[in-house]
Structure formats: C-alpha cells, structure tokens
Scaffold this motif. Structure first.
Motif, PDB file in Angstrom:
ATOM      1  N   SER A  19      54.977 109.055  45.479  1.00 55.63           N
ATOM      2  CA  SER A  19      55.909 110.237  45.479  1.00 55.63           C
ATOM      3  C   SER A  19      55.993 110.894  44.123  1.00 55.63           C
ATOM      4  N   MET A  20      55.542 112.150  44.090  1.00 49.33           N
ATOM      5  CA  MET A  20      55.729 113.110  43.023  1.00 49.33           C
ATOM      6  C   MET A  20      57.159 113.265  42.414  1.00 49.33           C
ATOM      7  N   TYR A  21      58.185 113.019  43.245  1.00 50.09           N
ATOM      8  CA  TYR A  21      59.661 113.105  42.831  1.00 50.09           C
ATOM      9  C   TYR A  21      60.165 111.862  42.053  1.00 50.09           C
ATOM     10  N   LEU A  22      59.418 110.668  42.542  1.00 56.64           N
ATOM     11  CA  LEU A  22      59.583 109.745  41.651  1.00 56.64           C
ATOM     12  C   LEU A  22      59.008 109.460  40.323  1.00 56.64           C
ATOM     13  N   ILE A  23      57.551 109.959  40.269  1.00 59.36           N
ATOM     14  CA  ILE A  23      57.101 109.729  39.185  1.00 59.36           C
ATOM     15  C   ILE A  23      57.760 111.003  38.076  1.00 59.36           C
ATOM     16  N   GLY A  24      57.996 112.388  38.813  1.00 57.29           N
ATOM     17  CA  GLY A  24      58.689 113.327  37.657  1.00 57.29           C
ATOM     18  C   GLY A  24      59.814 112.706  37.246  1.00 57.29           C
ATOM     19  N   ARG A  25      60.638 112.065  38.234  1.00 57.51           N
ATOM     20  CA  ARG A  25      62.070 111.760  37.620  1.00 57.51           C
ATOM     21  C   ARG A  25      61.933 110.722  36.404  1.00 57.51           C
ATOM     22  N   ASN A  26      60.978 109.742  36.549  1.00 56.34           N
ATOM     23  CA  ASN A  26      60.955 108.826  35.379  1.00 56.34           C
ATOM     24  C   ASN A  26      60.632 109.640  34.271  1.00 56.34           C
ATOM     25  N   ARG A  27      59.741 110.507  34.261  1.00 61.20           N
ATOM     26  CA  ARG A  27      59.134 111.193  33.247  1.00 61.20           C
ATOM     27  C   ARG A  27      60.241 112.214  32.538  1.00 61.20           C
ATOM     28  N   ALA A  28      61.067 112.724  33.519  1.00 63.43           N
ATOM     29  CA  ALA A  28      62.308 113.552  33.163  1.00 63.43           C
ATOM     30  C   ALA A  28      63.163 112.871  31.924  1.00 63.43           C
ATOM     31  N   LEU A  29      63.324 111.524  32.445  1.00 64.72           N
ATOM     32  CA  LEU A  29      64.140 110.638  31.649  1.00 64.72           C
ATOM     33  C   LEU A  29      63.914 110.579  30.215  1.00 64.72           C
ATOM     34  N   TRP A  30      62.592 110.227  29.950  1.00 68.68           N
ATOM     35  CA  TRP A  30      61.895 110.358  28.702  1.00 68.68           C
ATOM     36  C   TRP A  30      61.939 111.596  28.220  1.00 68.68           C
ATOM     37  N   LEU A  31      61.755 112.549  28.769  1.00 70.89           N
ATOM     38  CA  LEU A  31      61.734 114.037  28.260  1.00 70.89           C
ATOM     39  C   LEU A  31      63.224 114.348  27.910  1.00 70.89           C
ATOM     40  N   GLY A  32      64.068 114.021  28.413  1.00 66.88           N
ATOM     41  CA  GLY A  32      65.423 114.237  28.297  1.00 66.88           C
ATOM     42  C   GLY A  32      66.014 113.463  26.955  1.00 66.88           C
ATOM     43  N   VAL A  33      65.519 112.345  26.773  1.00 70.74           N
ATOM     44  CA  VAL A  33      65.418 111.580  25.482  1.00 70.74           C
ATOM     45  C   VAL A  33      64.803 112.315  24.273  1.00 70.74           C
ATOM     46  N   ASN A  34      63.672 112.638  24.628  1.00 73.56           N
ATOM     47  CA  ASN A  34      63.084 113.575  23.600  1.00 73.56           C
ATOM     48  C   ASN A  34      63.800 114.941  23.339  1.00 73.56           C
ATOM     49  N   SER A  49      55.130 118.773  35.824  1.00 77.12           N
ATOM     50  CA  SER A  49      55.276 119.357  34.761  1.00 77.12           C
ATOM     51  C   SER A  49      56.382 120.626  34.758  1.00 77.12           C
ATOM     52  N   LEU A  50      55.843 121.250  35.856  1.00 78.45           N
ATOM     53  CA  LEU A  50      56.621 122.668  36.127  1.00 78.45           C
ATOM     54  C   LEU A  50      58.128 122.465  36.540  1.00 78.45           C
ATOM     55  N   VAL A  51      58.103 121.370  37.497  1.00 74.17           N
ATOM     56  CA  VAL A  51      59.670 121.115  37.778  1.00 74.17           C
ATOM     57  C   VAL A  51      60.196 120.567  36.726  1.00 74.17           C
ATOM     58  N   ASN A  52      59.830 119.756  35.911  1.00 77.70           N
ATOM     59  CA  ASN A  52      60.544 119.411  34.577  1.00 77.70           C
ATOM     60  C   ASN A  52      60.680 120.480  33.605  1.00 77.70           C
ATOM     61  N   GLY A  53      59.651 121.307  33.715  1.00 74.54           N
ATOM     62  CA  GLY A  53      59.790 122.459  32.863  1.00 74.54           C
ATOM     63  C   GLY A  53      61.109 123.336  33.163  1.00 74.54           C
ATOM     64  N   PHE A  54      61.018 123.444  34.503  1.00 74.42           N
ATOM     65  CA  PHE A  54      62.438 124.428  34.964  1.00 74.42           C
ATOM     66  C   PHE A  54      63.951 123.469  34.798  1.00 74.42           C
ATOM     67  N   ILE A  55      63.766 122.292  34.879  1.00 76.00           N
ATOM     68  CA  ILE A  55      65.049 121.750  34.484  1.00 76.00           C
ATOM     69  C   ILE A  55      65.407 121.731  33.153  1.00 76.00           C
ATOM     70  N   PHE A  56      64.265 121.632  32.209  1.00 75.37           N
ATOM     71  CA  PHE A  56      64.739 121.408  30.874  1.00 75.37           C
ATOM     72  C   PHE A  56      64.944 123.026  30.303  1.00 75.37           C
ATOM     73  N   ALA A  57      64.205 123.816  31.123  1.00 82.39           N
ATOM     74  CA  ALA A  57      64.453 125.291  30.701  1.00 82.39           C
ATOM     75  C   ALA A  57      65.951 125.739  30.783  1.00 82.39           C
ATOM     76  N   PHE A  58      66.337 125.183  31.744  1.00 85.03           N
ATOM     77  CA  PHE A  58      67.943 125.485  32.098  1.00 85.03           C
ATOM     78  C   PHE A  58      68.700 124.776  30.993  1.00 85.03           C
ATOM     79  N   VAL A  59      68.498 123.596  30.685  1.00 82.93           N
ATOM     80  CA  VAL A  59      69.189 122.729  29.720  1.00 82.93           C
ATOM     81  C   VAL A  59      69.275 123.418  28.490  1.00 82.93           C
TER      82      VAL A  59
END
Lengths: 454, 454
Positions: free
Chosen positions: B282-297, A368-378
């Motif tokens: 891998s947390m990277y793979l899990i996070g990347r997929n979730r980020a995709l949907w968060l991006g759409v959101n 969540s934190l890593v995604n938080g930083f990514i979307f915080a930037f965007v």
C-alpha cells in the motif's frame, strides 16, 4: 579474551596457544585468535612479530586468512618469504590467492618470491585464481572440492575423502561433484543424499533426480552466484569454465562475506565514500578518497549558490526568503534520498527490475507528491504566521510541491537510468540527486517569490 | 519465463506445471515459480485465484514460502482456511509460523481458524515459534532437525533419516545433533565427518573431537547467531532453551536472508525510512512512514531557519552571505554523513567496538579537519574572487573548518553514543547529525560575518 589487555598477557596467551596447538589440544577458533592477534598488533609491534615468528605455519595459515587485508599486505615485512610460502601452502586455494594478492599490493617482488617457493601445482592454481577480474565468480572460488567419476564406487570415493580430510586437504564438504572422463561437470549430489545410499553402489547407480546441476561459469559476475545462493538456498556451487569443465566451487560461508561486502559497498557509495579505501589503515588514503567526493559536492553546492545569486535583488528586498529557502531544499533532499535509497536497494535485491520502471516512478511520484502537499500546507501556514505575509506562505507551499515532485521523480529515475546504462546505481547518484533538489528547490522558491511577491 | 507476458500464457504455464508436478516431473525451482506467480497476480486477480485454487497443497507450500509477506498476508482472501491449513502442514515449521504470523497481521480470526484445523503438534510448534520476540534467535529457527542419541547406532539413525526425507519431513541436513536421554544438547557432528565412520558404530564410539558444540539459547539476539555463522563459517546452528534442551536449528540459507534484512534496515534507517513499511504494497502505508521522517526533518530545517533568522540584519546588509551560506552547511552535512555511515557500518560488522571509541573519534576528527582546511582554502579563494571581498573569503574558510570539525566529531560520537545506550545507531542519527551540521554551519558562518564583516 576481553580481559587480556597488556601485550605481556597477550604474548603469554599466544605462547600457551602455540603449545596447545602442538599437542593437538587447541580449542579456540581461528577467528577468535585472529581478533586477539590483531589486538596484540595494535599494542606492540615487537611482541606481535615475536608471536608471528613463533607460530607454526599450519596454525598461522588458519589465523591469517581471518585477518583484515591490510594485515595480510604487510605480513612480508614481518615474516621471511620462506615462512610465508609455507603458510600459503597450508591454506585453501581461495585464501592463499587472496594472501598473495594482498602481499603484491604492498610489495610485488615479495609476492613473486613467495610464489616461486611454492610447488608448481599450488603456484599454478594461485596464479590462475589471481588472473580473474575482481568481480567474477572465478575470483572467489576454491579449487579444493570432492570430485568423483560416474563409474566410481561410493565407498572408494569416501575412503579418498577420508584420506584428504585427514591430510587437511579438504574441508567444508557438502557435495560430491560428479564429472565425466573429460572432467566435464555432470551434477552434484549432497552428502545428505549420498549417506543414504548403499556405499557398494557406483555413482552411476544413483537415480538422476538425486543430482542437482547448479553451476556457474567462472567468468560470470559474482552477483549472479550470490543470487543463485540466495534464491535456491545452496550450500555450495560448482564453478565450471567455458567448456563446462569443473574448476572449483564456492561455499555458502564465502557468500555471507560477499553479501556483506556488496552491502557495505552500496551503503558507502550512497554516502559518498568507498568501501575499499575505508578499509585502509592509513588516514591519508581514507581522507583522500573522501575529499574526492567532498570536492564533487563542493561543485554542486556552488552551482546551487549560483542559482541563489540570480535572485540576490529579490533576497535583498525580502530577507525572509534567505531565512526560509534552505527548508525547501532540505525537504527535497530528504524525500529524494528516501526514494533513491529504496530504489537502489530494491534493484540490488532483485525485487524490482527495469521492466517495472514505469510502476516504480509512478509509485514514487505519487508518494512524494502527496507528502509534498501535506508539508506544503504545514510550511505555508508556518511561513505566513512567522513573517505575516500570506503570499510568502503561498510561494513556499508551491515550491515545496514542485521540489518534492522532482525529488520523487529523479530519486527513482536516476538509479533506474544508471542501472540501465550498466553503471552501479549507488555510486554518484546521491550527488546528482541533491544537485537536482537543491537547484529546483532554490530556483522554484526564489523564482516564484520574484514573480509573485515583488 | 521472461517471455510469458499475458495472463493466459502464465495461466497455461502453471496448468502445465501442476500437471508436471503431479507426474513427479516438475524441475522448476519454487523460487522461480514464485516469481512467475507474483507476475500473474500483478496482471490478473482472476487467473491468480484460479491457479492458487488449482495448485496442489504440497507444491503451493513450496512456492508460498518464497513469496513476499504482503502476498502471504492476503492469501486467506484467496483460499479456504482448510486449504491453507493443508498448505501450512506441508511447510517447514519456520515457514509455517511465518505464514500464520503474516495472515494474522491481516485477519487475526482467519489465522486462528487455520491454526485450529492443524494437528496438535503442528499447532503447538507454530504457536511456540510465534511467541518469540521478533529479534531473538528462536523466532528464526525451525524445529525440524536430525536428532540422535549417544547410544544410538549410526546405521539405525540413517535409516530413520532416509524415511523422514522420503516423507518430506526433513531437508537441508548438515549435521546429526546429539542429545542425551533428557534431550539436553551434547554436540553436533557434520555429515562430512559422519559419512566417514563405519555405520555399525554407535554415536558414543565417535571420538569427541569430531563433535562441534556451537549452540545458542533461543532468547538470544538473532544478531549473535549471525555473528557466529559469519565468524565460524557454520552451516547450521543448534538452538537450545535456557535448560540446554535442543529445540531447533537455524540453517545458513536463513542467515543469508537475515544478513540482507539487517543491511536493508540499516540502509533505510540511515536514509530516514523503514524497511518494514517499504515492503508493504500500500502506497498509503509507505508514504505515511516516510512522512513521519520528513516531519522530523521539517522541524530540524525550521530550527536551522531560526538560526538564519537571528542574522537577518547581517544578510540584509550583505546579500552575498545568503548566496554562500548553503555551501558551508552542505559540505558539513556531506562530511558528517561519510563519517556517520562508516562508523555505523563498522560497528554493525563488529570491526570496531565501544573500546575503540577514542581512536575512532580521533581518526574521524583528523580526517574531517584536514579536509576542512583543504576546502576552506578552496572556497575562501572562490568567495573572494566571486564577490571581491577578501574578508568574506576568510569568514567562509573559518566556518568551513569549524563545520567540518563538528561533522567529523559528531558523525562519530552520535552513533557511538546511541549504540552505548542500546539504541540502534542507524535510526535517527542522520537527522540529529544534519541538525548539528546545519546549525553549526549557519551559525558559524553568519556569526563570524557579523563579527568580522560588519
């Protein structure tokens, strides 16, 4: 049967089925017949009643147990108690007890009358099965099984099985369940093993390593039984009472239904509704249950509004805050729902347990934190470009990181905590979580704005 | 095994298990051993590798197929290709092809080397199974089954079965599957029927009504197979090719797993994530997929903000609107999620179909509208009391009705439409729906406020 649309066509179709059945020539599966009968019920009450009354009890017994609960509930309004008793006596004990249970939901008196018309043995079994709590293994078992004694001859037992199968007393047999002279459960032998032995032997002559001894006590949680089936790939599981006496069995096809029921309940709970009420036919009952959860949601939404209200002066002086504030809350809600859903599901599947709590929370917070930083930037860049206020970009970025951190943390902690307290982690957790992400989202964004921008 | 915490204890435990296994005296189920081996893998790479290397191939074959995909994927980093080939050859064909598939995800070359070390028959079967698309019945079948010919003698066939079982070539047998001289599928007879016939008979002497003829073509959707299992309570299903030749079977225990997989996928899709990536280590793979949907959101959340931005002057002149506006959007999102989830689930369970579309939409709109009126009244009164502006209560009440109407309507229409277009109605539908309820919620509330209040 997709072509049969009118009630006349369906009625004629069922009259033909009844004819075929009487001539021992009906090849349609009861499940498919149940689908068509449900269709007829939707179109014409009159024809439905006509067919129900015409249907021989043994055929109707097979069809009725494939029909939804609400159809079973009102069957006592369509057929006489005597006929229903007849139908019940043709059913397997698990289906029979379910039917009586459903009828009693609608008309307790009818259920009692029907029970009184059954023979003592059937009556006793149904009453025993219905006396179990909803969620224990005993509530799902059937008492019909192929029971043998250690000193019994295999051939003799098979002759008995043959007779019971011909009388439609037994079906779906996967094992011989072996008991001692006191009905205590010793073990089971699969038919695939049994068929390989000389039938002149006794059961005691079979080497013990051919026996399996999977069993579960009737008062245990049905979820334990489901786990045994899925982990150990069982076809049937012996059910014993607290004295290890064999009282019934659960077969794998029941487990399919239970798995789907459990999953439906989980899915509906997470979405703020309830599997049982959604299966009702009455829109009033469905709507009332949903209103309950919407009411809870209203309270939490008002709570979020109260938080916003604390900052009305800030919003007044910079209306861009009102425009942007739902973004932080929405992203938190979504990230939290991802974490919550995965945690609830993996706990339900037994892939993670309380022991792993620290590991799960760590994993979820990091993601969540890593995604938080990514979307915080965007969103920071977007907010800056949109309103041309650099510090507004900084404020929304920081609050995005804070809210996605809480989303990951609480999305994992809430279900783990509920589970630990013995509460179903799917029920209510979504509402608790979105309260947190709304409140934290609005408070951090508007609070930081008040501190930094004004 | 909950007491074994240290890697030394687990290592010693497995050394004992290996000893017991060699003496034909290991009574622990492979599933439980897999759990413990996974625990050891978590604690100590070194001890895990040591035990993996020590483990006899036939024992490891049973354990490895119970372990998660990501463990299978990296097994080629732990064991030699020769040993993995050995292990693979001891597995049922469905487990073996899954293992090779998983290894190839991580290291295509290793997978090819292992395949090349298998005997031609095993290799061919695995390659065939892995050539199926992911979602067809053939991808889930095993080629091991008890096949008999019509003119075969029952006793002869049982002797063959006995031999194959003793060689660990066959297991979990529920039927004899009968084929003609060209391997065309004729029908199946359950062991529970077969065991009752005189074993001196031939299969052709068995009355035909004892045969069942459930089968499915290997290229059909696996969901069709799941439906056949759940509707018709099957133990095993024969798989045929497009020329009706018998090529394999699926057993009920595989169906348990598939049901849970399908349900997990549905649940995760609705929550904006993905079952396959969530199973990665891998947390990277899990996070990347979730980020995709968060991006759409994020995009849809910005869209909602743009709608709010249209009314910035209105909010500026009455900041109470900013305080209240998330309530309307939130209630719409929740009511819509209730409808969406129930519709997706009931379609998946086959309880409703496209033919029922009108009925479902009508039901959902009525329920949502009635709840809309109830909560419109409640929030109208609260808004009036809170801000002491009667018309503000009227505005929020009307927009609540409008938004809950859209929630019910679109919550039902979106999944029905997606399903009709052949798109999985669980994927993406939540995001589409909340876009609608956010936009309609903010637009109706702020729009009405502009019209009525200013």
């Amino acid at each position: 049967m997709e072509n049969l649309k009118t009630s006349e066509e369906l009625r004629d179709y069922f009259l033909q089925i009844i004819e075929d059945f009487k001539n021992d020539n009906c090849e349609i599966h009861p499940y498919d017949l149940a689908q068509d009968l449900a269709k007829l019920r939707d179109i014409s009450d009159e024809d439905y009643e006509f067919i129900c009354k015409k249907m021989p009890s043994d055929l109707f017994a097979e069809i009725l147990c494939e029909m939804p609960n609400y159809v079973q509930e009102e069957i006592s309004e369509v057929l006489s108690d005597r006929k229903i008793a007849n139908i019940t006596s043709k059913m397997d004990s698990d289906d029979a007890s379910m039917l009586i249970h459903n009828i009693s939901q609608n008309d307790e008196e009818a259920a009692q009358t029907i029970l009184s018309k059954l023979d003592d043995e059937d009556k006793e079994i149904i009453e025993r099965l219905n006396s179990y709590e909803d969620d224990v293994a005993g509530a799902y078992m059937q008492s019909e099984l192929f029971k043998v004694k250690l000193d019994e001859n295999i051939k003799q037992s098979l002759l008995r099985l043959k007779e019971q199968k011909e009388n439609d007393e037994l079906d779906n047999i996967f094992h011989a369940h072996i008991v001692d002279e006191n009905n205590k459960f010793i073990g089971s032998i699969g038919l695939e093993e049994l068929i390989l032995f000389d039938s002149n032997l006794d059961y005691k002559d079979i080497p013990e390593d051919k026996f399996t001894n999977f069993s579960i006590v009737d008062s245990e949680d049905i979820k334990e039984a489901v786990e045994m089936f899925t982990h150990y790939n069982l076809s049937a599981l012996a059910i014993v009472d607290d004295k290890n006496k064999l009282v019934g069995r659960i077969t794998h096809d029941d487990i399919h239904d239970i798995i789907q029921q459990i999953d439906t309940k989980q899915l509906y709970s997470l979405a703020g509704t309830n599997d049982e009420s959604e299966q009702e036919e009455s829109m009033y009952l469905i709507g009332r249950n949903r209103a309950l959860w919407l009411g809870v949601n209203l309270i939490t939404a008002i709570l979020a509004s109260v938080v916003i209200g604390l900052f009305d002066a800030t919003i007044q002086s910079l209306v861009a805050l009102a425009v942007l504030m739902p973004i932080v809350a929405s992203m938190g809600g979504n990230a939290g729902t991802q974490t919550l859903t995965v945690t609830v599901r993996q706990m339900a599947l037994g892939e993670i347990s309380y022991e792993d709590a620290k590991k799960i929370i760590y994993k979820e917070v990091v993601i969540s934190l890593v995604n938080g930083f990514i979307f915080a930037f965007v969103i920071g860049v977007i907010a800056y470009l949109w309103f041309d206020i650099a510090l507004l970009g900084v404020v929304i970025a920081i609050s995005m990181v804070i809210n996605l951190f809480s989303a990951g943390f609480f999305g994992a902690v809430i279900p783990i905590f509920l589970q630990k307290r013995g509460i179903d982690p799917a029920i209510g957790s979504t509402v608790i979580l979105t309260t947190v992400t709304d409140v934290v989202g609005f408070f951090s964004f508007l609070g930081l704005a008040t501190l930094i921008l004004l």
